[in-house]
Design a protein around this motif. Sequence first.
Motif, PDB file in Angstrom:
ATOM      1  N   PRO A  39       0.817  -1.222   0.000  1.00  0.00           N
ATOM      2  CA  PRO A  39       0.000   0.000   0.000  1.00  0.00           C
ATOM      3  C   PRO A  39       0.851   1.272   0.000  1.00  0.00           C
ATOM      4  CG  PRO A  39       0.006  -1.030   2.174  1.00  0.00           C
ATOM      5  CD  PRO A  39       0.675  -1.994   1.241  1.00  0.00           C
ATOM      6  N   ASP A  40       0.455   2.208  -0.859  1.00  0.00           N
ATOM      7  CA  ASP A  40       1.054   3.544  -0.915  1.00  0.00           C
ATOM      8  C   ASP A  40       2.535   3.540  -1.294  1.00  0.00           C
ATOM      9  OD1 ASP A  40      -1.415   4.595  -0.004  1.00  0.00           O
ATOM     10  OD2 ASP A  40      -0.835   4.181   2.072  1.00  0.00           O
ATOM     11  N   ARG A  41       3.033   2.451  -1.850  1.00  0.00           N
ATOM     12  CA  ARG A  41       4.452   2.413  -2.202  1.00  0.00           C
ATOM     13  C   ARG A  41       4.697   2.971  -3.597  1.00  0.00           C
ATOM     14  NH1 ARG A  41       8.863  -0.115   0.021  1.00  0.00           N
ATOM     15  NH2 ARG A  41      10.642  -0.312  -1.402  1.00  0.00           N
ATOM     16  N   TRP A  42       3.783   2.710  -4.527  1.00  0.00           N
ATOM     17  CA  TRP A  42       3.960   3.154  -5.906  1.00  0.00           C
ATOM     18  C   TRP A  42       2.696   3.862  -6.386  1.00  0.00           C
ATOM     19  CZ3 TRP A  42       5.296  -2.269  -5.159  1.00  0.00           C
ATOM     20  CH2 TRP A  42       6.681  -2.480  -5.051  1.00  0.00           C
ATOM     21  N   SER A  43       2.860   4.591  -7.465  1.00  0.00           N
ATOM     22  CA  SER A  43       1.711   5.277  -8.061  1.00  0.00           C
ATOM     23  C   SER A  43       0.760   4.253  -8.664  1.00  0.00           C
ATOM     24  CB  SER A  43       2.187   6.240  -9.148  1.00  0.00           C
ATOM     25  OG  SER A  43       2.708   5.514 -10.249  1.00  0.00           O
ATOM     26  N   ALA A  44      -0.450   4.696  -8.967  1.00  0.00           N
ATOM     27  CA  ALA A  44      -1.437   3.810  -9.574  1.00  0.00           C
ATOM     28  C   ALA A  44      -0.926   3.278 -10.916  1.00  0.00           C
ATOM     29  CB  ALA A  44      -2.757   4.555  -9.767  1.00  0.00           C
ATOM     30  N   ALA A  45      -0.270   4.133 -11.690  1.00  0.00           N
ATOM     31  CA  ALA A  45       0.242   3.711 -12.995  1.00  0.00           C
ATOM     32  C   ALA A  45       1.306   2.627 -12.845  1.00  0.00           C
ATOM     33  CB  ALA A  45       0.812   4.908 -13.748  1.00  0.00           C
ATOM     34  N   THR A  46       2.173   2.770 -11.863  1.00  0.00           N
ATOM     35  CA  THR A  46       3.212   1.767 -11.640  1.00  0.00           C
ATOM     36  C   THR A  46       2.603   0.458 -11.166  1.00  0.00           C
ATOM     37  OG1 THR A  46       4.849   3.474 -11.118  1.00  0.00           O
ATOM     38  CG2 THR A  46       5.334   1.247 -10.376  1.00  0.00           C
ATOM     39  N   CYS A  47       1.594   0.528 -10.314  1.00  0.00           N
ATOM     40  CA  CYS A  47       0.908  -0.692  -9.853  1.00  0.00           C
ATOM     41  C   CYS A  47       0.263  -1.433 -11.021  1.00  0.00           C
ATOM     42  CB  CYS A  47      -0.133  -0.345  -8.795  1.00  0.00           C
ATOM     43  SG  CYS A  47       0.567   0.142  -7.198  1.00  0.00           S
ATOM     44  N   ILE A  48      -0.290  -0.677 -11.965  1.00  0.00           N
ATOM     45  CA  ILE A  48      -0.869  -1.305 -13.158  1.00  0.00           C
ATOM     46  C   ILE A  48       0.214  -2.003 -13.958  1.00  0.00           C
ATOM     47  CG2 ILE A  48      -1.971  -0.826 -15.381  1.00  0.00           C
ATOM     48  CD1 ILE A  48      -3.538   1.410 -13.956  1.00  0.00           C
ATOM     49  N   GLN A  49       1.379  -1.373 -14.072  1.00  0.00           N
ATOM     50  CA  GLN A  49       2.502  -2.008 -14.758  1.00  0.00           C
ATOM     51  C   GLN A  49       2.909  -3.301 -14.057  1.00  0.00           C
ATOM     52  OE1 GLN A  49       5.195   1.650 -15.039  1.00  0.00           O
ATOM     53  NE2 GLN A  49       5.728   0.526 -16.887  1.00  0.00           N
ATOM     54  N   PHE A  50       2.980  -3.255 -12.744  1.00  0.00           N
ATOM     55  CA  PHE A  50       3.331  -4.460 -11.992  1.00  0.00           C
ATOM     56  C   PHE A  50       2.335  -5.584 -12.283  1.00  0.00           C
ATOM     57  CE2 PHE A  50       6.271  -2.309  -8.947  1.00  0.00           C
ATOM     58  CZ  PHE A  50       7.255  -3.286  -8.929  1.00  0.00           C
ATOM     59  N   ALA A  51       1.058  -5.260 -12.268  1.00  0.00           N
ATOM     60  CA  ALA A  51       0.040  -6.281 -12.518  1.00  0.00           C
ATOM     61  C   ALA A  51       0.246  -6.922 -13.887  1.00  0.00           C
ATOM     62  CB  ALA A  51      -1.353  -5.666 -12.416  1.00  0.00           C
ATOM     63  N   SER A  52       0.514  -6.111 -14.902  1.00  0.00           N
ATOM     64  CA  SER A  52       0.719  -6.637 -16.249  1.00  0.00           C
ATOM     65  C   SER A  52       1.966  -7.495 -16.334  1.00  0.00           C
ATOM     66  CB  SER A  52       0.812  -5.486 -17.252  1.00  0.00           C
ATOM     67  OG  SER A  52      -0.413  -4.787 -17.342  1.00  0.00           O
ATOM     68  N   LYS A  53       3.063  -7.022 -15.742  1.00  0.00           N
ATOM     69  CA  LYS A  53       4.327  -7.746 -15.848  1.00  0.00           C
ATOM     70  C   LYS A  53       4.326  -9.017 -15.010  1.00  0.00           C
ATOM     71  CE  LYS A  53       6.329  -5.023 -18.752  1.00  0.00           C
ATOM     72  NZ  LYS A  53       6.651  -5.500 -20.124  1.00  0.00           N
ATOM     73  N   LEU A  54       3.676  -9.006 -13.865  1.00  0.00           N
ATOM     74  CA  LEU A  54       3.573 -10.224 -13.068  1.00  0.00           C
ATOM     75  C   LEU A  54       2.786 -11.284 -13.830  1.00  0.00           C
ATOM     76  CD1 LEU A  54       2.913  -8.707  -9.525  1.00  0.00           C
ATOM     77  CD2 LEU A  54       4.925 -10.039 -10.205  1.00  0.00           C
ATOM     78  N   LEU A  55       1.708 -10.862 -14.488  1.00  0.00           N
ATOM     79  CA  LEU A  55       0.948 -11.801 -15.307  1.00  0.00           C
ATOM     80  C   LEU A  55       1.780 -12.313 -16.478  1.00  0.00           C
ATOM     81  CD1 LEU A  55      -2.676 -10.349 -15.526  1.00  0.00           C
ATOM     82  CD2 LEU A  55      -1.997 -12.599 -14.665  1.00  0.00           C
ATOM     83  N   SER A  56       2.545 -11.426 -17.110  1.00  0.00           N
ATOM     84  CA  SER A  56       3.374 -11.839 -18.241  1.00  0.00           C
ATOM     85  C   SER A  56       4.419 -12.855 -17.811  1.00  0.00           C
ATOM     86  CB  SER A  56       4.058 -10.621 -18.865  1.00  0.00           C
ATOM     87  OG  SER A  56       3.111  -9.736 -19.437  1.00  0.00           O
ATOM     88  N   ALA A  57       5.102 -12.575 -16.704  1.00  0.00           N
ATOM     89  CA  ALA A  57       6.132 -13.494 -16.228  1.00  0.00           C
ATOM     90  C   ALA A  57       5.530 -14.828 -15.820  1.00  0.00           C
ATOM     91  CB  ALA A  57       6.893 -12.870 -15.065  1.00  0.00           C
ATOM     92  N   ALA A  58       4.392 -14.788 -15.120  1.00  0.00           N
ATOM     93  CA  ALA A  58       3.740 -16.028 -14.703  1.00  0.00           C
ATOM     94  C   ALA A  58       3.260 -16.830 -15.904  1.00  0.00           C
ATOM     95  CB  ALA A  58       2.574 -15.711 -13.772  1.00  0.00           C
ATOM     96  N   SER A  59       2.826 -16.138 -16.952  1.00  0.00           N
ATOM     97  CA  SER A  59       2.410 -16.826 -18.167  1.00  0.00           C
ATOM     98  C   SER A  59       3.599 -17.492 -18.843  1.00  0.00           C
ATOM     99  CB  SER A  59       1.741 -15.841 -19.122  1.00  0.00           C
ATOM    100  OG  SER A  59       1.410 -16.465 -20.342  1.00  0.00           O
TER     101      SER A  59
END
Length: 274
Positions: A158-178
Amino acid sequence: MKEAPLNQPIALATGRRPAPSAETTDLHTGILRLALGIEESRAYWEHADPATLPAAATQRAVIALEQRWFGAKTPARIRFVLGNLAARYDQFPDALTVLHRWPAMDPATRQVICHWHLQLSDPIYRRFTGQFLVERRQQSGADLDRSVVLRWVQREFPDRWSAATCIQFASKLLSAASEAGLVSPRKDPRKLLLPRVPDLALSYLLYLLRSVHFEGTLLDNPYLLSCGIDAADRRLATVPGLSVGRMGDLLDVEWQCPDLATWADRFVPAEGQA
């Protein structure tokens, strides 16, 4: 060798002295620019001989650029990729030596080894794949999409990164897991999957973990659990290079090799062998 119950740390369970290598615990954003990096890792293993690799990052970058380790990438991209791969592999020099001499590695083994080394070097990916996806998999009918992962990132950090960065994390975590075979590719919602883990890959991981500080125990940790393997898995009794038996609530682990390098001498196929 007798091991303590599964809730004890591996360093205590095996009776070994603390090892110098350890899983990374500091949060970072490296995955935002390099996900699993299977092809980049394969190129790095091929060229990065620990016996001759320069220590200086600038020298490595010049050599990688001149020899086109990663194809036609810009110098800036090469420097970034090298830094990330060094974090994943150089801190485990015995492992990098083994990977350098393993050109006959099959794709399934390469996939899970890249996954485990990313887990070792990235605590966010480790928590996502070794805890969140494991729990999600236990929920009947559960699937996954970017919004679910985004909520997880925002809840866990919580509150560590901006909303845009969190969205990037979500996309990249999914990409790596895929890429790792843990979730289905293409469009949301994603199905939860398990990768194929060849016996030789499983043996590599256990010998690697034997010399690494990490949270958990030898047979109860995010690395195995992320691939659907736990202490009850029957393959552990006959995995190449060691055997695991039970005596009540204790595990009896017999190591056939003293370390990862000796294990590779015995089990890793030479170039040209299947």
